[in-house]
Design a protein around this motif. Structure first.
Motif, PDB file in Angstrom:
ATOM      1  N   GLU A 119       0.812  -1.225   0.000  1.00  0.00           N
ATOM      2  CA  GLU A 119       0.000   0.000   0.000  1.00  0.00           C
ATOM      3  C   GLU A 119       0.840   1.268   0.000  1.00  0.00           C
ATOM      4  O   GLU A 119       0.514   2.236  -0.676  1.00  0.00           O
ATOM      5  N   VAL A 120       1.909   1.279   0.763  1.00  0.00           N
ATOM      6  CA  VAL A 120       2.659   2.515   0.982  1.00  0.00           C
ATOM      7  C   VAL A 120       3.879   2.623   0.061  1.00  0.00           C
ATOM      8  O   VAL A 120       4.222   3.710  -0.395  1.00  0.00           O
ATOM      9  N   PHE A 121       4.527   1.473  -0.221  1.00  0.00           N
ATOM     10  CA  PHE A 121       5.776   1.515  -0.988  1.00  0.00           C
ATOM     11  C   PHE A 121       5.665   0.859  -2.365  1.00  0.00           C
ATOM     12  O   PHE A 121       6.654   0.743  -3.089  1.00  0.00           O
ATOM     13  N   ASP A 122       4.457   0.398  -2.720  1.00  0.00           N
ATOM     14  CA  ASP A 122       4.221  -0.212  -4.035  1.00  0.00           C
ATOM     15  C   ASP A 122       5.127  -1.413  -4.306  1.00  0.00           C
ATOM     16  O   ASP A 122       5.580  -1.636  -5.429  1.00  0.00           O
ATOM     17  N   LEU A 123       5.407  -2.181  -3.266  1.00  0.00           N
ATOM     18  CA  LEU A 123       6.200  -3.401  -3.396  1.00  0.00           C
ATOM     19  C   LEU A 123       5.348  -4.600  -2.999  1.00  0.00           C
ATOM     20  O   LEU A 123       4.649  -4.560  -1.984  1.00  0.00           O
ATOM     21  N   SER A 124       5.423  -5.663  -3.764  1.00  0.00           N
ATOM     22  CA  SER A 124       4.708  -6.878  -3.418  1.00  0.00           C
ATOM     23  C   SER A 124       5.605  -7.792  -2.594  1.00  0.00           C
ATOM     24  O   SER A 124       6.709  -8.123  -3.033  1.00  0.00           O
ATOM     25  N   PRO A 125       5.174  -8.214  -1.392  1.00  0.00           N
ATOM     26  CA  PRO A 125       5.991  -9.146  -0.606  1.00  0.00           C
ATOM     27  C   PRO A 125       6.315 -10.425  -1.369  1.00  0.00           C
ATOM     28  O   PRO A 125       7.368 -11.024  -1.164  1.00  0.00           O
ATOM     29  N   PHE A 126       5.426 -10.835  -2.245  1.00  0.00           N
ATOM     30  CA  PHE A 126       5.646 -12.057  -3.027  1.00  0.00           C
ATOM     31  C   PHE A 126       6.876 -11.915  -3.925  1.00  0.00           C
ATOM     32  O   PHE A 126       7.623 -12.867  -4.120  1.00  0.00           O
ATOM     33  N   GLU A 127       7.102 -10.723  -4.440  1.00  0.00           N
ATOM     34  CA  GLU A 127       8.211 -10.490  -5.360  1.00  0.00           C
ATOM     35  C   GLU A 127       9.556 -10.363  -4.657  1.00  0.00           C
ATOM     36  O   GLU A 127      10.600 -10.641  -5.242  1.00  0.00           O
ATOM     37  N   ILE A 128       9.552  -9.959  -3.385  1.00  0.00           N
ATOM     38  CA  ILE A 128      10.821  -9.679  -2.694  1.00  0.00           C
ATOM     39  C   ILE A 128      11.130 -10.669  -1.581  1.00  0.00           C
ATOM     40  O   ILE A 128      12.107 -10.496  -0.855  1.00  0.00           O
ATOM     41  N   ARG A 129      10.329 -11.704  -1.427  1.00  0.00           N
ATOM     42  CA  ARG A 129      10.444 -12.572  -0.256  1.00  0.00           C
ATOM     43  C   ARG A 129      11.817 -13.210  -0.113  1.00  0.00           C
ATOM     44  O   ARG A 129      12.253 -13.511   0.994  1.00  0.00           O
ATOM     45  N   ASN A 130      12.523 -13.434  -1.211  1.00  0.00           N
ATOM     46  CA  ASN A 130      13.846 -14.055  -1.142  1.00  0.00           C
ATOM     47  C   ASN A 130      14.977 -13.065  -1.403  1.00  0.00           C
ATOM     48  O   ASN A 130      16.131 -13.465  -1.552  1.00  0.00           O
ATOM     49  N   ASP A 131      14.651 -11.772  -1.443  1.00  0.00           N
ATOM     50  CA  ASP A 131      15.662 -10.753  -1.716  1.00  0.00           C
ATOM     51  C   ASP A 131      16.186 -10.145  -0.423  1.00  0.00           C
ATOM     52  O   ASP A 131      15.476 -10.075   0.584  1.00  0.00           O
ATOM     53  N   ASP A 132      17.429  -9.713  -0.430  1.00  0.00           N
ATOM     54  CA  ASP A 132      18.012  -8.972   0.682  1.00  0.00           C
ATOM     55  C   ASP A 132      17.887  -7.480   0.371  1.00  0.00           C
ATOM     56  O   ASP A 132      18.640  -6.936  -0.430  1.00  0.00           O
ATOM     57  N   LEU A 133      16.921  -6.837   1.011  1.00  0.00           N
ATOM     58  CA  LEU A 133      16.647  -5.433   0.736  1.00  0.00           C
ATOM     59  C   LEU A 133      17.143  -4.546   1.868  1.00  0.00           C
ATOM     60  O   LEU A 133      17.237  -4.963   3.021  1.00  0.00           O
ATOM     61  N   THR A 134      17.436  -3.299   1.516  1.00  0.00           N
ATOM     62  CA  THR A 134      17.772  -2.272   2.497  1.00  0.00           C
ATOM     63  C   THR A 134      16.685  -1.205   2.482  1.00  0.00           C
ATOM     64  O   THR A 134      15.829  -1.175   1.596  1.00  0.00           O
ATOM     65  N   ILE A 135      16.748  -0.313   3.456  1.00  0.00           N
ATOM     66  CA  ILE A 135      15.807   0.806   3.486  1.00  0.00           C
ATOM     67  C   ILE A 135      15.935   1.651   2.225  1.00  0.00           C
ATOM     68  O   ILE A 135      14.944   2.159   1.686  1.00  0.00           O
ATOM     69  N   GLN A 136      17.143   1.793   1.727  1.00  0.00           N
ATOM     70  CA  GLN A 136      17.345   2.568   0.507  1.00  0.00           C
ATOM     71  C   GLN A 136      16.620   1.950  -0.679  1.00  0.00           C
ATOM     72  O   GLN A 136      16.121   2.672  -1.555  1.00  0.00           O
ATOM     73  N   ASP A 137      16.539   0.614  -0.723  1.00  0.00           N
ATOM     74  CA  ASP A 137      15.803  -0.059  -1.796  1.00  0.00           C
ATOM     75  C   ASP A 137      14.315   0.252  -1.734  1.00  0.00           C
ATOM     76  O   ASP A 137      13.630   0.300  -2.760  1.00  0.00           O
ATOM     77  N   VAL A 138      13.807   0.460  -0.538  1.00  0.00           N
ATOM     78  CA  VAL A 138      12.374   0.696  -0.339  1.00  0.00           C
ATOM     79  C   VAL A 138      12.035   2.172  -0.408  1.00  0.00           C
ATOM     80  O   VAL A 138      11.079   2.583  -1.066  1.00  0.00           O
ATOM     81  N   TRP A 139      12.824   2.997   0.266  1.00  0.00           N
ATOM     82  CA  TRP A 139      12.514   4.418   0.413  1.00  0.00           C
ATOM     83  C   TRP A 139      13.150   5.270  -0.684  1.00  0.00           C
ATOM     84  O   TRP A 139      12.793   6.419  -0.860  1.00  0.00           O
ATOM     85  N   GLY A 140      14.120   4.718  -1.380  1.00  0.00           N
ATOM     86  CA  GLY A 140      14.918   5.497  -2.310  1.00  0.00           C
ATOM     87  C   GLY A 140      16.281   5.778  -1.699  1.00  0.00           C
ATOM     88  O   GLY A 140      16.408   5.938  -0.478  1.00  0.00           O
ATOM     89  N   GLU A 141      17.300   5.841  -2.523  1.00  0.00           N
ATOM     90  CA  GLU A 141      18.677   5.948  -2.037  1.00  0.00           C
ATOM     91  C   GLU A 141      18.893   7.182  -1.168  1.00  0.00           C
ATOM     92  O   GLU A 141      19.433   7.098  -0.067  1.00  0.00           O
TER      93      GLU A 141
END
Length: 294
Positions: A119-141
């Protein structure tokens, strides 16, 4: 995967706080540790159990802990940020061996409800469930880096919460209303015994609802139900521990948490934790300081 054993520990350095009232539909809670450790030996800390929440974890020093699964190091936790959807399996958490007699710890965890990434970041948990993400990946660098630096400058949990909520409110203000907005019934799915019952109530087809769950939550309706039942049962056992109870009727917990029978409950609990309910309650619970981090 980011996990949670259900209830954060309460102690001198560990603090748990609720979110601002206006953010309660999005943020479940905040937990922080600001402390210093003096022991240098490797030691077992806790086992983390699955949760369907999403977690943002900020580690401002790093090099203290690691996540281990079946004797293999899955992740060395260094200074930085971690973002994960929370459906997964259990894993163990260790303090690493060090030659340094004193090490500073400063961590801050934000637990979000499972629909927030979508809802807030336009990311699907299904698409990123196996990815190692950082806050920068979600919020922008740029903005993600500013958020981390402002949090790092704070010397209290209250200060970190003020910073995070300021950024989160700004993100909400930027979010345009769109067809991606979840319908309220999706957030109350545990009230329905089946996908068919939910379909009947809201007027949408089962197929459409299933697609929504996969896209928004990253898991099926049935898997979310399984996780909800497990978390409810774990909380009941943890509550009994906190009350000082010495015996539990697991068959009662099984039926109260909507399992078919005690055998079904035991099998599911072991799948999620690697332990039987009785072993967890009688022997292993002292090794689980109600995990706060993963």
């Amino acid at each position: 995967m980011f996990l949670d054993s259900g209830v954060p520990p309460q102690g001198k350095y560990v603090k748990t706080f609720p979110a601002h009232p206006a953010l309660l539909p999005y943020i479940h809670s905040y937990v922080s540790i600001i402390s210093e450790i003096s022991d240098t030996q490797e030691q077992y800390i806790t086992r983390f159990f699955p949760s369907f929440m999403t977690q943002f974890v900020f580690d401002f020093y790093g090099s203290v802990n690691e996540v281990v699964d079946q004797n293999d190091v899955l992740l060395n936790i260094e200074k930085g940020t971690y973002v994960k959807s929370g459906i997964g399996t259990w894993m163990d958490f260790f303090q690493k061996k060090s030659s340094s007699p004193k090490r500073s710890i400063k961590n801050f965890k934000v637990t979000l409800y499972p629909h927030v990434l979508y809802e807030v970041f336009d990311l699907s948990p299904f698409e990123i469930r196996n990815d190692d993400l950082t806050i920068q990946d979600v919020w922008g660098e740029e903005e993600g880096t500013w958020l981390f630096e402002e949090l790092e400058a704070m010397d209290s949990t209250e200060g970190m919460i003020e910073v995070f909520e300021r950024y989160f409110f700004k993100r909400l203000a930027q979010k345009a209303s769109s067809k991606k907005e979840l319908k309220p019934y999706l957030n109350h799915q545990v009230e329905y015994a089946s996908l068919k019952a939910l379909s009947r109530e809201c007027g949408y087809s089962e197929r459409w609802l299933q697609k929504q769950y996969l896209e928004v939550f990253g898991e099926s309706f049935k898997q979310i139900q399984r996780n909800a039942r497990f978390i409810k049962s774990l909380r009941q056992i943890n509550s009994a521990v906190l009350r000082g109870e010495k015996h539990l009727k697991f068959i009662d917990i099984a039926y109260e948490c909507d399992y078919f029978d005690q055998t079904h409950f035991i099998k599911t609990f072991k799948n999620y934790t690697g332990l039987t309910p009785s072993y967890y309650f009688d022997a292993f619970r002292d090794k689980i300081p109600f995990s706060w981090l993963w």
